[in-house]
Design a protein around this motif. Sequence first.
Motif, PDB file in Angstrom:
ATOM      1  N   GLU A 251       0.807  -1.189   0.070  1.00  0.00           N
ATOM      2  CA  GLU A 251       0.136  -0.081   0.034  1.00  0.00           C
ATOM      3  C   GLU A 251       0.838   1.180  -0.150  1.00  0.00           C
ATOM      4  O   GLU A 251       0.620   2.178  -0.760  1.00  0.00           O
ATOM      5  CB  GLU A 251      -1.103   0.075   1.250  1.00  0.00           C
ATOM      6  CG  GLU A 251      -2.051  -0.787   1.159  1.00  0.00           C
ATOM      7  CD  GLU A 251      -3.069  -0.794   2.300  1.00  0.00           C
ATOM      8  OE1 GLU A 251      -4.193  -1.102   2.098  1.00  0.00           O
ATOM      9  OE2 GLU A 251      -2.523  -0.409   3.402  1.00  0.00           O
ATOM     10  N   GLY A 252       2.077   1.552   0.722  1.00  0.00           N
ATOM     11  CA  GLY A 252       2.683   2.390   0.906  1.00  0.00           C
ATOM     12  C   GLY A 252       3.567   2.759  -0.066  1.00  0.00           C
ATOM     13  O   GLY A 252       4.153   3.882  -0.156  1.00  0.00           O
ATOM     14  N   LEU A 253       3.732   1.998  -1.161  1.00  0.00           N
ATOM     15  CA  LEU A 253       4.739   2.187  -2.020  1.00  0.00           C
ATOM     16  C   LEU A 253       4.365   2.744  -3.214  1.00  0.00           C
ATOM     17  O   LEU A 253       3.238   2.901  -3.928  1.00  0.00           O
ATOM     18  CB  LEU A 253       5.169   0.645  -2.525  1.00  0.00           C
ATOM     19  CG  LEU A 253       5.775  -0.485  -1.544  1.00  0.00           C
ATOM     20  CD1 LEU A 253       6.041  -1.597  -2.324  1.00  0.00           C
ATOM     21  CD2 LEU A 253       6.971   0.028  -0.583  1.00  0.00           C
ATOM     22  N   SER A 254       5.301   3.614  -3.555  1.00  0.00           N
ATOM     23  CA  SER A 254       5.156   4.643  -4.808  1.00  0.00           C
ATOM     24  C   SER A 254       5.402   3.929  -6.055  1.00  0.00           C
ATOM     25  O   SER A 254       5.629   2.648  -6.123  1.00  0.00           O
ATOM     26  CB  SER A 254       6.208   5.635  -4.913  1.00  0.00           C
ATOM     27  OG  SER A 254       7.690   5.211  -5.234  1.00  0.00           O
TER      28      SER A 254
ATOM     29  N   ARG B  52      10.563  -1.154  -8.866  1.00  0.00           N
ATOM     30  CA  ARG B  52      11.709  -1.736  -8.599  1.00  0.00           C
ATOM     31  C   ARG B  52      11.520  -3.168  -7.996  1.00  0.00           C
ATOM     32  O   ARG B  52      12.302  -3.985  -7.985  1.00  0.00           O
ATOM     33  CB  ARG B  52      12.477  -0.766  -7.381  1.00  0.00           C
ATOM     34  CG  ARG B  52      13.406   0.138  -8.169  1.00  0.00           C
ATOM     35  CD  ARG B  52      14.323   0.840  -7.236  1.00  0.00           C
ATOM     36  NE  ARG B  52      13.876   1.430  -5.923  1.00  0.00           N
ATOM     37  CZ  ARG B  52      13.039   2.777  -5.990  1.00  0.00           C
ATOM     38  NH1 ARG B  52      13.555   3.448  -6.932  1.00  0.00           N
ATOM     39  NH2 ARG B  52      12.737   3.253  -4.891  1.00  0.00           N
ATOM     40  N   ARG B  53      10.602  -3.293  -7.031  1.00  0.00           N
ATOM     41  CA  ARG B  53      10.139  -4.420  -6.377  1.00  0.00           C
ATOM     42  C   ARG B  53       9.907  -5.447  -7.362  1.00  0.00           C
ATOM     43  O   ARG B  53      10.303  -6.833  -7.133  1.00  0.00           O
ATOM     44  CB  ARG B  53       8.696  -4.219  -5.302  1.00  0.00           C
ATOM     45  CG  ARG B  53       8.564  -5.659  -4.533  1.00  0.00           C
ATOM     46  CD  ARG B  53       7.637  -5.361  -3.741  1.00  0.00           C
ATOM     47  NE  ARG B  53       6.940  -6.468  -3.065  1.00  0.00           N
ATOM     48  CZ  ARG B  53       7.552  -7.429  -2.162  1.00  0.00           C
ATOM     49  NH1 ARG B  53       8.819  -7.114  -1.563  1.00  0.00           N
ATOM     50  NH2 ARG B  53       6.940  -8.334  -1.919  1.00  0.00           N
TER      51      ARG B  53
ATOM     52  N   ALA C 231      11.274 -10.303 -10.001  1.00  0.00           N
ATOM     53  CA  ALA C 231      11.226 -11.010 -11.517  1.00  0.00           C
ATOM     54  C   ALA C 231      12.867 -11.490 -11.674  1.00  0.00           C
ATOM     55  O   ALA C 231      13.105 -12.604 -12.421  1.00  0.00           O
ATOM     56  CB  ALA C 231      11.016 -10.036 -12.542  1.00  0.00           C
ATOM     57  N   GLU C 232      13.926 -10.686 -11.432  1.00  0.00           N
ATOM     58  CA  GLU C 232      15.130 -11.341 -11.157  1.00  0.00           C
ATOM     59  C   GLU C 232      15.347 -12.659 -10.490  1.00  0.00           C
ATOM     60  O   GLU C 232      16.085 -13.308 -10.814  1.00  0.00           O
ATOM     61  CB  GLU C 232      16.175 -10.422 -10.840  1.00  0.00           C
ATOM     62  CG  GLU C 232      16.294  -9.253 -11.925  1.00  0.00           C
ATOM     63  CD  GLU C 232      17.410  -8.157 -11.335  1.00  0.00           C
ATOM     64  OE1 GLU C 232      17.812  -8.404 -10.334  1.00  0.00           O
ATOM     65  OE2 GLU C 232      17.462  -7.084 -12.046  1.00  0.00           O
TER      66      GLU C 232
END
Length: 123
Positions: free
Chosen positions: A17-20, A26-27, A32-33
């Motif tokens: 929720e708090g992620l831009s 980036r996450r 994926a990596e």
Amino acid sequence: MAMKRTDDYMERRKHLEGLSDEELKRRFFSLAEQIVDPMIELSKKSTTPSVERSVLLRMGFSSLEAMDLVNHVLDLGLMGKGAGNVVLKVSERLKRDYLSVGREMAEGKHLDIAKEVFKGDRR
């Protein structure tokens, strides 16, 4: 009897929720990596001299040339790059056709260029 699935999406997404948007991006790529890296590693470790000789045969090399090329690529520690790829990259560096360059490589020439081309890129 039909099964009913409980929708728990709102509960499962709370940690995001708090992620831009940039942080989510980036996450995503980090996760994926984590998924792809083992597959890449497996493909590097899964090639064999037989597979590499087969590729070189399809590129137009004789079986003896292919055997010598694969042995040189093994000695250089570049098997994970693919023997055909090594030949192609060296021929690109020399700006010459890959068959003649590959035949010379089978004789032991241009191996220093192969090492240089892949220096620092042993993934």
